[in-house]
Design an enzyme around this catalytic site. Sequence first.
Site, PDB file in Angstrom:
ATOM      1  N   ASP A  14       0.820  -1.209   0.000  1.00  0.00           N
ATOM      2  CA  ASP A  14       0.000   0.000   0.000  1.00  0.00           C
ATOM      3  C   ASP A  14       0.857   1.262   0.000  1.00  0.00           C
ATOM      4  O   ASP A  14       1.951   1.277   0.565  1.00  0.00           O
ATOM      5  CB  ASP A  14      -0.897   0.000   1.239  1.00  0.00           C
ATOM      6  CG  ASP A  14      -2.165   0.811   1.033  1.00  0.00           C
ATOM      7  OD1 ASP A  14      -2.379   1.300  -0.091  1.00  0.00           O
ATOM      8  OD2 ASP A  14      -2.928   0.977   1.997  1.00  0.00           O
ATOM      9  N   ARG A  27       1.100   9.043 -10.175  1.00  0.00           N
ATOM     10  CA  ARG A  27       0.880   7.822  -9.397  1.00  0.00           C
ATOM     11  C   ARG A  27       1.614   6.625  -9.990  1.00  0.00           C
ATOM     12  O   ARG A  27       2.124   5.776  -9.264  1.00  0.00           O
ATOM     13  CB  ARG A  27      -0.628   7.511  -9.314  1.00  0.00           C
ATOM     14  CG  ARG A  27      -1.401   8.465  -8.427  1.00  0.00           C
ATOM     15  CD  ARG A  27      -2.886   8.120  -8.417  1.00  0.00           C
ATOM     16  NE  ARG A  27      -3.135   6.791  -7.886  1.00  0.00           N
ATOM     17  CZ  ARG A  27      -3.289   6.519  -6.590  1.00  0.00           C
ATOM     18  NH1 ARG A  27      -3.197   7.482  -5.696  1.00  0.00           N
ATOM     19  NH2 ARG A  27      -3.539   5.287  -6.186  1.00  0.00           N
ATOM     20  N   HIS A  31       3.981   3.239  -8.623  1.00  0.00           N
ATOM     21  CA  HIS A  31       3.792   1.812  -8.910  1.00  0.00           C
ATOM     22  C   HIS A  31       5.070   1.187  -9.489  1.00  0.00           C
ATOM     23  O   HIS A  31       5.408   0.044  -9.168  1.00  0.00           O
ATOM     24  CB  HIS A  31       2.624   1.625  -9.883  1.00  0.00           C
ATOM     25  CG  HIS A  31       1.301   2.032  -9.319  1.00  0.00           C
ATOM     26  ND1 HIS A  31       0.825   1.571  -8.110  1.00  0.00           N
ATOM     27  CD2 HIS A  31       0.340   2.875  -9.795  1.00  0.00           C
ATOM     28  CE1 HIS A  31      -0.362   2.100  -7.874  1.00  0.00           C
ATOM     29  NE2 HIS A  31      -0.677   2.894  -8.881  1.00  0.00           N
ATOM     30  N   SER A  59      -6.165  -5.897  -6.823  1.00  0.00           N
ATOM     31  CA  SER A  59      -7.370  -6.496  -6.256  1.00  0.00           C
ATOM     32  C   SER A  59      -8.538  -6.426  -7.239  1.00  0.00           C
ATOM     33  O   SER A  59      -8.497  -5.679  -8.230  1.00  0.00           O
ATOM     34  CB  SER A  59      -7.765  -5.773  -4.959  1.00  0.00           C
ATOM     35  OG  SER A  59      -8.320  -4.503  -5.243  1.00  0.00           O
ATOM     36  N   LEU A 125      12.598 -19.458  -2.987  1.00  0.00           N
ATOM     37  CA  LEU A 125      11.413 -18.811  -2.435  1.00  0.00           C
ATOM     38  C   LEU A 125      10.166 -19.156  -3.241  1.00  0.00           C
ATOM     39  O   LEU A 125      10.177 -19.118  -4.467  1.00  0.00           O
ATOM     40  CB  LEU A 125      11.610 -17.290  -2.444  1.00  0.00           C
ATOM     41  CG  LEU A 125      10.434 -16.450  -1.922  1.00  0.00           C
ATOM     42  CD1 LEU A 125      10.304 -16.586  -0.410  1.00  0.00           C
ATOM     43  CD2 LEU A 125      10.608 -14.980  -2.317  1.00  0.00           C
ATOM     44  N   ARG A 188      -6.339  -2.446   7.963  1.00  0.00           N
ATOM     45  CA  ARG A 188      -7.418  -3.350   7.570  1.00  0.00           C
ATOM     46  C   ARG A 188      -6.842  -4.347   6.572  1.00  0.00           C
ATOM     47  O   ARG A 188      -5.780  -4.109   6.014  1.00  0.00           O
ATOM     48  CB  ARG A 188      -8.593  -2.578   6.959  1.00  0.00           C
ATOM     49  CG  ARG A 188      -8.205  -1.709   5.769  1.00  0.00           C
ATOM     50  CD  ARG A 188      -9.384  -0.890   5.269  1.00  0.00           C
ATOM     51  NE  ARG A 188      -9.011  -0.088   4.113  1.00  0.00           N
ATOM     52  CZ  ARG A 188      -8.486   1.129   4.172  1.00  0.00           C
ATOM     53  NH1 ARG A 188      -8.259   1.683   5.358  1.00  0.00           N
ATOM     54  NH2 ARG A 188      -8.183   1.792   3.072  1.00  0.00           N
TER      55      ARG A 188
END
Length: 237
Positions: A14, A27, A31, A59, A125, A188
């Site tokens: 986030d 923006r 990213h 999402s 991994l 959250r």
Amino acid sequence: MNREIPNHVAIILDGNGRWAKQKGMPRNYGHVQGAKAVEVICEEAYKMGIQYLTVYAFSTENWNRPRDEVDALMGLLRNYMKTCLKTAAKNNMCVRIIGEKSRLDDDIRKRMEQLEEATRNNTGLHFQIAINYGGRDEIVRAVRRLTEEVVEGRMTVDDITEEKITAALDTCGIPEPDLLIRTCNEQRISNFLLWQLAYTELYFTPVAWPDFSKEELEKAITAYNSRDRRYGLVKEV
């Protein structure tokens, strides 16, 4: 006392957009820098002894963002699939994409398949990327799969157990997260791994994802080690 390293760490990435805005940049710049941070943390996590790392990249709700931002994210995703293939080869990573892939463009799905196939037998991994993923959507899809088996007579309603549901999820075969990290001070879980996070320790940091570093991961693990990990029990006073 020796420090315990979580086997599986999940991260909600986030703050990319807010980080970029603070720097007077678009923006998408955030990213891009966030994608670079993912590469760093993958390498550092495995060096620390973490075996599984799952990141929330895009999402089901992210489609509601402005069209130009979604298009930029899809372009970044295309490029990242190529970069991740190189990173995986270099670091012996096994990469798996979780989420509902049908809404993604054909070329993106093809690159995902190539990435998963090329890294399937790698023993480093285990890196899971959640793309067009939502916890509720995942559970709905799992229920539909089990319902089909009941309707077709391959199982009964009484055969449905927690184990059956777990096996029908996108994360089948992956251990549940020991630690969830969310950056940029949001507290959250935002529809991420709803079933899998039942007993996961939660760690929130004000650091935006592009600034998340090895040192910040160390802080999260230190906090994890301060917790009482006895499932279902109240900590004694």
